[in-house]
Design a protein around this motif. Structure first.
Motif, PDB file in Angstrom:
ATOM      1  N   PHE A 143       0.833  -1.196   0.000  1.00 20.02           N
ATOM      2  CA  PHE A 143       0.000   0.000   0.000  1.00 20.02           C
ATOM      3  C   PHE A 143       0.872   1.251   0.000  1.00 20.02           C
ATOM      4  CE2 PHE A 143      -2.830   3.188   1.843  1.00 20.02           C
ATOM      5  CZ  PHE A 143      -3.996   2.968   1.122  1.00 20.02           C
ATOM      6  N   ASN A 144       1.912   1.228   0.832  1.00 21.38           N
ATOM      7  CA  ASN A 144       2.852   2.354   0.913  1.00 21.38           C
ATOM      8  C   ASN A 144       3.488   2.612  -0.454  1.00 21.38           C
ATOM      9  OD1 ASN A 144       4.740   4.272   1.578  1.00 21.38           O
ATOM     10  ND2 ASN A 144       5.900   2.970   2.956  1.00 21.38           N
ATOM     11  N   GLU A 145       3.918   1.554  -1.105  1.00 21.89           N
ATOM     12  CA  GLU A 145       4.543   1.692  -2.425  1.00 21.89           C
ATOM     13  C   GLU A 145       3.562   2.280  -3.438  1.00 21.89           C
ATOM     14  OE1 GLU A 145       6.578  -1.148  -5.835  1.00 21.89           O
ATOM     15  OE2 GLU A 145       6.565  -1.840  -3.755  1.00 21.89           O
ATOM     16  N   HIS A 146       2.325   1.841  -3.370  1.00 23.08           N
ATOM     17  CA  HIS A 146       1.318   2.349  -4.306  1.00 23.08           C
ATOM     18  C   HIS A 146       1.058   3.842  -4.066  1.00 23.08           C
ATOM     19  CE1 HIS A 146      -1.731   1.717  -7.343  1.00 23.08           C
ATOM     20  NE2 HIS A 146      -2.587   2.406  -6.605  1.00 23.08           N
ATOM     21  N   VAL A 147       0.945   4.231  -2.812  1.00 25.50           N
ATOM     22  CA  VAL A 147       0.731   5.644  -2.484  1.00 25.50           C
ATOM     23  C   VAL A 147       1.911   6.476  -2.980  1.00 25.50           C
ATOM     24  CG1 VAL A 147       0.578   7.314  -0.577  1.00 25.50           C
ATOM     25  CG2 VAL A 147      -0.803   5.224  -0.531  1.00 25.50           C
ATOM     26  N   ARG A 148       3.128   5.977  -2.757  1.00 28.73           N
ATOM     27  CA  ARG A 148       4.316   6.702  -3.204  1.00 28.73           C
ATOM     28  C   ARG A 148       4.316   6.868  -4.723  1.00 28.73           C
ATOM     29  NH1 ARG A 148       7.882   7.810   0.520  1.00 28.73           N
ATOM     30  NH2 ARG A 148       9.672   7.940  -0.857  1.00 28.73           N
ATOM     31  N   GLU A 149       3.897   5.831  -5.438  1.00 30.33           N
ATOM     32  CA  GLU A 149       3.818   5.937  -6.897  1.00 30.33           C
ATOM     33  C   GLU A 149       2.783   6.976  -7.319  1.00 30.33           C
ATOM     34  OE1 GLU A 149       3.323   2.338  -9.138  1.00 30.33           O
ATOM     35  OE2 GLU A 149       5.069   1.406  -8.188  1.00 30.33           O
ATOM     36  N   LEU A 150       1.643   6.972  -6.635  1.00 30.59           N
ATOM     37  CA  LEU A 150       0.601   7.953  -6.956  1.00 30.59           C
ATOM     38  C   LEU A 150       1.076   9.385  -6.708  1.00 30.59           C
ATOM     39  CD1 LEU A 150      -2.565   6.156  -5.540  1.00 30.59           C
ATOM     40  CD2 LEU A 150      -1.961   6.476  -7.948  1.00 30.59           C
ATOM     41  N   LEU A 151       1.965   9.546  -5.706  1.00 28.85           N
ATOM     42  CA  LEU A 151       2.516  10.863  -5.405  1.00 28.85           C
ATOM     43  C   LEU A 151       3.710  11.213  -6.277  1.00 28.85           C
ATOM     44  CD1 LEU A 151       2.324  10.753  -1.499  1.00 28.85           C
ATOM     45  CD2 LEU A 151       0.845  12.026  -3.071  1.00 28.85           C
ATOM     46  N   THR A 155      10.766   4.835  -4.910  1.00 36.01           N
ATOM     47  CA  THR A 155      10.952   4.045  -3.699  1.00 36.01           C
ATOM     48  C   THR A 155      12.161   4.549  -2.939  1.00 36.01           C
ATOM     49  OG1 THR A 155       9.992   2.144  -4.816  1.00 36.01           O
ATOM     50  CG2 THR A 155      11.229   1.697  -2.804  1.00 36.01           C
ATOM     51  N   GLY A 156      11.976   4.799  -1.643  1.00 35.52           N
ATOM     52  CA  GLY A 156      13.071   5.252  -0.797  1.00 35.52           C
ATOM     53  C   GLY A 156      13.315   6.752  -0.860  1.00 35.52           C
ATOM     54  N   GLU A 157      12.621   7.467  -1.723  1.00 37.30           N
ATOM     55  CA  GLU A 157      12.809   8.910  -1.868  1.00 37.30           C
ATOM     56  C   GLU A 157      11.988   9.631  -0.805  1.00 37.30           C
ATOM     57  OE1 GLU A 157      11.283  11.862  -5.227  1.00 37.30           O
ATOM     58  OE2 GLU A 157      12.779  10.441  -5.959  1.00 37.30           O
ATOM     59  N   SER A 158      12.540  10.630  -0.185  1.00 32.14           N
ATOM     60  CA  SER A 158      11.855  11.399   0.837  1.00 32.14           C
ATOM     61  C   SER A 158      10.943  12.441   0.188  1.00 32.14           C
ATOM     62  CB  SER A 158      12.883  12.091   1.745  1.00 32.14           C
ATOM     63  OG  SER A 158      12.223  12.916   2.678  1.00 32.14           O
ATOM     64  N   PRO A 159       9.755  12.706   0.769  1.00 27.19           N
ATOM     65  CA  PRO A 159       8.850  13.676   0.185  1.00 27.19           C
ATOM     66  C   PRO A 159       9.319  15.133   0.335  1.00 27.19           C
ATOM     67  CG  PRO A 159       7.884  12.778   2.200  1.00 27.19           C
ATOM     68  CD  PRO A 159       9.161  12.030   1.927  1.00 27.19           C
ATOM     69  N   ASN A 160      10.420  15.388   1.007  1.00 30.95           N
ATOM     70  CA  ASN A 160      10.897  16.768   1.218  1.00 30.95           C
ATOM     71  C   ASN A 160      11.428  17.363  -0.026  1.00 30.95           C
ATOM     72  OD1 ASN A 160      10.155  16.476   3.848  1.00 30.95           O
ATOM     73  ND2 ASN A 160      12.201  15.950   4.555  1.00 30.95           N
TER      74      ASN A 160
END
Length: 160
Positions: A143-151, A155-160
């Motif tokens: 789920f986390n990976e899917h959310v990160r892809e949608l954003l 993988t492993g990249e910080s949202p900052n």
């Protein structure tokens, strides 16, 4: 397939366990002629992968045993590979998880098609012998990976 063959040959649980143990011992003895034990510790070595697959298949074939019988049979098989019961069960889990990971990836790719359901994932998890706790961890990661892809995050990249 092994369960069907066991039934067709009219083998009882003890006979099936003996067959798995003998197969493991024969395979290990023949393999160690050509493959040093150090190489069997390398998860990427083909002989190590074959050993882990044998452990996985044995675990799946014996999973309907009583807990005591299962532990006894898997301990015999582990001993044939010069492993402890705990080491053998860790390898089984390490072998099953990538298969379940593929099922999760397939689930993500088929979202919105009505081709997947939580029941299908439960069947896959049970067939592969993935524990419920491990499955929950894998579901959260998926789920986390899917959310990160949608954003748009790698993988492993910080949202900052």
């Amino acid at each position: 397939e092994l369960t069907s063959l066991k039934t067709a040959l009219s083998l009882d649980n003890l006979q099936a366990g003996e067959a798995h143990s003998m197969t493991a011992a024969d395979w290990y003895r023949q393999t160690c002629y050509f493959t040093p034990e150090e190489e069997l510790d390398d998860p990427d070595h083909p002989d190590r992968q074959a050993m882990d697959k044998c452990l996985f298949l044995s675990e799946r074939a014996l999973s309907n045993e009583t807990p005591q019988a299962f532990t006894f049979e898997m301990t015999r098989i582990a001993k044939a590979f010069s492993l402890t019961y705990t080491e053998a069960m860790e390898r089984v889990a390490e072998t099953a998880e990538p298969f379940y990971q593929r099922a999760l990836k397939s689930t993500r790719s088929k979202l919105g098609t009505n081709q997947v359901s939580s029941d299908m994932l439960d069947r896959a998890r049970n067939t592969l012998g993935v524990s419920e706790a491990t499955a929950v961890d894998m579901h959260v990661a998926c789920f986390n990976e899917h959310v990160r892809e949608l954003l748009g995050l790698l993988t492993g990249e910080s949202p900052n």
